[in-house]
Design an enzyme around this catalytic site. Structure first.
Site, PDB file in Angstrom:
ATOM      1  N   CYS A 170     -92.069  37.966  15.779  1.00 43.37           N
ATOM      2  CA  CYS A 170     -92.999  37.187  14.632  1.00 43.37           C
ATOM      3  C   CYS A 170     -93.900  38.049  14.152  1.00 43.37           C
ATOM      4  O   CYS A 170     -95.111  37.971  14.011  1.00 43.37           O
ATOM      5  CB  CYS A 170     -93.057  36.105  14.572  1.00 43.37           C
ATOM      6  N   CYS A 174     -93.598  34.370   6.354  1.00 42.56           N
ATOM      7  CA  CYS A 174     -92.310  34.361   5.816  1.00 42.56           C
ATOM      8  C   CYS A 174     -92.868  32.166   4.876  1.00 42.56           C
ATOM      9  O   CYS A 174     -92.794  31.881   4.259  1.00 42.56           O
ATOM     10  CB  CYS A 174     -91.405  34.266   6.705  1.00 42.56           C
ATOM     11  N   THR A 262     -98.556  29.453  11.764  1.00 44.18           N
ATOM     12  CA  THR A 262     -97.812  31.082  12.500  1.00 44.18           C
ATOM     13  C   THR A 262     -98.768  31.866  11.577  1.00 44.18           C
ATOM     14  O   THR A 262     -98.616  31.718  10.319  1.00 44.18           O
ATOM     15  CB  THR A 262     -96.486  31.099  12.374  1.00 44.18           C
ATOM     16  N   GLU A 328     -99.610  31.810  17.419  1.00 44.28           N
ATOM     17  CA  GLU A 328    -100.203  30.337  16.669  1.00 44.28           C
ATOM     18  C   GLU A 328    -101.186  29.564  16.923  1.00 44.28           C
ATOM     19  O   GLU A 328    -102.030  30.323  17.935  1.00 44.28           O
ATOM     20  CB  GLU A 328     -99.348  29.368  17.056  1.00 44.28           C
ATOM     21  N   HIS A 363     -86.988  28.214   4.063  1.00 39.64           N
ATOM     22  CA  HIS A 363     -87.634  28.784   5.048  1.00 39.64           C
ATOM     23  C   HIS A 363     -86.390  29.204   6.424  1.00 39.64           C
ATOM     24  O   HIS A 363     -86.587  30.266   6.947  1.00 39.64           O
ATOM     25  CB  HIS A 363     -88.972  27.975   5.647  1.00 39.64           C
ATOM     26  N   TYR A 367     -84.800  32.732   8.517  1.00 45.34           N
ATOM     27  CA  TYR A 367     -84.938  33.039   9.990  1.00 45.34           C
ATOM     28  C   TYR A 367     -83.956  34.244   9.673  1.00 45.34           C
ATOM     29  O   TYR A 367     -83.410  34.639  11.479  1.00 45.34           O
ATOM     30  CB  TYR A 367     -84.385  32.138  10.514  1.00 45.34           C
ATOM     31  N   CYS A 369     -84.635  36.734   9.921  1.00 49.88           N
ATOM     32  CA  CYS A 369     -85.132  37.493  10.542  1.00 49.88           C
ATOM     33  C   CYS A 369     -85.419  38.039  11.608  1.00 49.88           C
ATOM     34  O   CYS A 369     -85.456  39.435  12.922  1.00 49.88           O
ATOM     35  CB  CYS A 369     -87.500  37.160  10.331  1.00 49.88           C
ATOM     36  N   GLU A 517     -89.335  29.523  18.860  1.00 48.80           N
ATOM     37  CA  GLU A 517     -89.315  29.138  17.660  1.00 48.80           C
ATOM     38  C   GLU A 517     -88.221  28.908  16.525  1.00 48.80           C
ATOM     39  O   GLU A 517     -88.093  27.933  15.640  1.00 48.80           O
ATOM     40  CB  GLU A 517     -90.487  30.210  16.854  1.00 48.80           C
TER      41      GLU A 517
END
Length: 553
Positions: A170, A174, A262, A328, A363, A367, A369, A517
């Protein structure tokens, strides 16, 4: 003249020969009302049936940076600029039971800093993908861009997948990107109904952020306390971030705590948002604002990750991915003052659901990603099969095909959401909500199957491989080098490295970003199912079926 021919003629007319012409720009500047005359070879004549309707200019379109103006350069440009900007801040960070004054170089924290820095490297190496020209006129990270078209949404998705490929974790940007775009349209809509000036405030905030090329974090998830109770019903009122005091200057004081935050520690500012739909009694919890990460009253408690202490050990092999990691924190607000110019919602409970649903639309599509991480997983699975000498076996090839198939399902639904984006009244573009939720629902399941297949191909050695110290032991080292060989020509070290990478992404530090996540981020699976049920328009589907079946009711 065909549509394509007319478009090409317009492009020639305005001498747009340096790439694909922008349709809106051409339409505004170049559509002729009569023949251009002998001085122009475009051969355009007005269509007798095509009356051009006047389209009101949106606030964002009105602000778009003129293309004939020089592009401005922000304060932070390179990865080194970014890393330097994180140092010397008075931030209270608790990690491993200790107060950390300068967290950037801490072995546990550094991989997350480096992962975020990769976004600046991408912008330098591939500016078309990693950067954009904001409405402020600055070329800044694409993560700060307010999307002016569906193409902008598509570019975001492509950038996010690429950064997933480059980091295998991560990269933490984002949430701020998606919060910015959700806040842009929501502040506009609040102003239209209530006569507030939130949108102007948010615009000025974004101009500041773009001019400096800052990292914006986002803070939505509250700790919640008793989930059966609304915020105002909690025994402890601080279970949701709230306004605890109002100042004469119009500023507010915040108390509460945001969970699972995050990358906020690596950010410069964070955008605070309500964590769900609020009722009238919850008015003090309906607060959205921007807060600098080093604001007095903030405490960051660093989250524990599986195998995180390996970063404190000598050597890099056992970390699996020593370069990059996620982050996090539990972010605590103890009387944090927010001046009025950074308040973008204060008590408008009727817009809390709107803001949350717009944010989750952006969001959940973000994902994509995980498709980038899936690309890494596919490569790791294929590599370990090759190192084990089984790459040509048909069942091995079939498992690799399955990984690719699952991974592209994630990417495809995300891209469909981006391509299907539509303009909001404020001018920015919102992804297709249904496809965004389909994407995220895929992500709650498919990475787990990809991880299982990668572990299958790796073999049991993935959980029994001795530590790096054993390989450096005078007795154990030679034995391990002898008995842990794979295919001829493959070193034991390289075999260890690929095994540790798979371990890292499926059960180690970066399994946080790839698996857990994926399940809970941007809402747990049931949250997507609620939206899908609301949006699938069952009555229309029933009418389609009844029509084909010849049913008359």
């Amino acid at each position: 003249m065909s549509k394509a021919a007319r478009l090409n003629a317009i492009a020639r007319h305005v001498k747009a020969t340096d790439g694909t012409p922008d349709l809106e720009d051409l339409a505004k500047r170049a559509w002729p009302e009569e023949n251009c005359g002998s001085s122009c070879s475009c051969a355009l004549t007005p269509s007798p049936t095509a009356a051009v309707a006047a389209v009101p200019e949106t606030p964002l379109a009105a602000m778009t940076w003129p293309r004939d103006q020089p592009v401005k350069q922000p304060e932070i440009i390179t990865d080194q600029d970014f890393i330097a900007s994180l140092r010397g801040r008075d931030i209270k960070v608790i990690l491993q039971g200790e107060l950390i004054k300068e967290f950037v170089d801490h072995p546990i924290v550094w991989p997350s800093v480096n992962a975020m820095a990769e976004s600046y490297r991408l912008a330098q190496e591939n500016p078309d993908l990693g950067s954009a020209i904001g409405f402020s006129g600055y070329r800044m990270s694409r993560f700060l861009h307010i999307c002016e078209s569906a193409d902008d949404l598509v570019m975001q998705s492509q950038m996010q997948r690429e950064l997933g490929r480059r980091t295998g974790t991560c990269f933490q940007r984002c949430v701020g990107q998606d919060a910015s775009n959700a806040m842009w349209s929501t502040t506009y809509d609040i102003d239209q109904k209530h006569g507030t000036n939130y949108h102007a405030r948010f615009k000025e905030f974004m101009i500041m952020a773009q001019s400096k090329n800052l990292v914006l974090g986002g803070a939505m998830t509250d700790v919640k306390g008793d989930r059966s109770l609304n915020p105002s019903e909690q025994q402890d009122p601080d279970m949701f971030v709230r306004v605890s005091e109002r100042k004469p200057d119009g500023g507010v004081v915040l108390r509460g705590c945001k969970a699972h935050q995050t990358g906020n520690l690596n950010s410069h500012w964070m955008i605070i948002m309500p964590g769900g739909k609020m009722e009238v009694a919850d008015k003090d919890y309906a607060i959205a604002c921007a807060v600098p990460v080093d604001a007095p009253g903030l405490t960051y408690i660093y989250g524990r990750q599986s195998c995180d202490l390996r970063a404190m050990e000598p050597g890099d092999i056992d970390q699996g991915n020593a370069k990059f990691g996620g982050q996090e924190t539990l972010t605590c607000f103890e009387d944090v003052y927010v001046p009025p110019e950074y308040i973008f919602m204060d008590g408008e409970v009727d817009f809390t659901q709107t803001l949350v649903e717009r944010f989750t639309a952006y969001h959940r599509r973000s994902y994509v990603c995980k498709a980038g991480l899936g690309d890494v997983m596919l490569g790791a699975a294929a590599t370990v099969a090759d190192y084990n000498g089984v790459a040509k076996a048909s069942h091995i090839k079939d498992k690799l095909v399955e990984i690719a198939y699952l991974n592209e399902n994630i990417a495809g639904t995300a891209m469909a959401s981006s391509y299907g984006g539509q303009a909001t009244p404020s001018g920015n573009f919102l992804p297709d909500v249904m496809m965004a939720n389909i994407c995220k629902h895929n992500v709650t399941k498919l990475p787990y199957e990809i991880a299982r297949l990668a572990q299958d191909l790796a073999g049991g050695i993935i959980v029994t491989l001795p530590a790096d110290k054993e390989f450096r032991n005078d007795v154990a080292g030679p034995l391990l080098e002898k008995y842990l060989k794979g295919k001829k020509g493959v070193t034991v070290e390289n075999r260890r490295r690929i095994l540790r990478l798979i371990e890292n992404m499926t059960m180690g530090r970066n399994a946080v970003g790839y698996l857990s996540e994926s399940l809970h981020g941007a809402g747990s699976p049931q949250a997507q199912r609620v939206l899908i049920q609301r949006l699938f328009d069952l009555e229309t589907k029933k009418r389609l079926a009844k029509n084909l079946a010849g049913i008359v009711e």
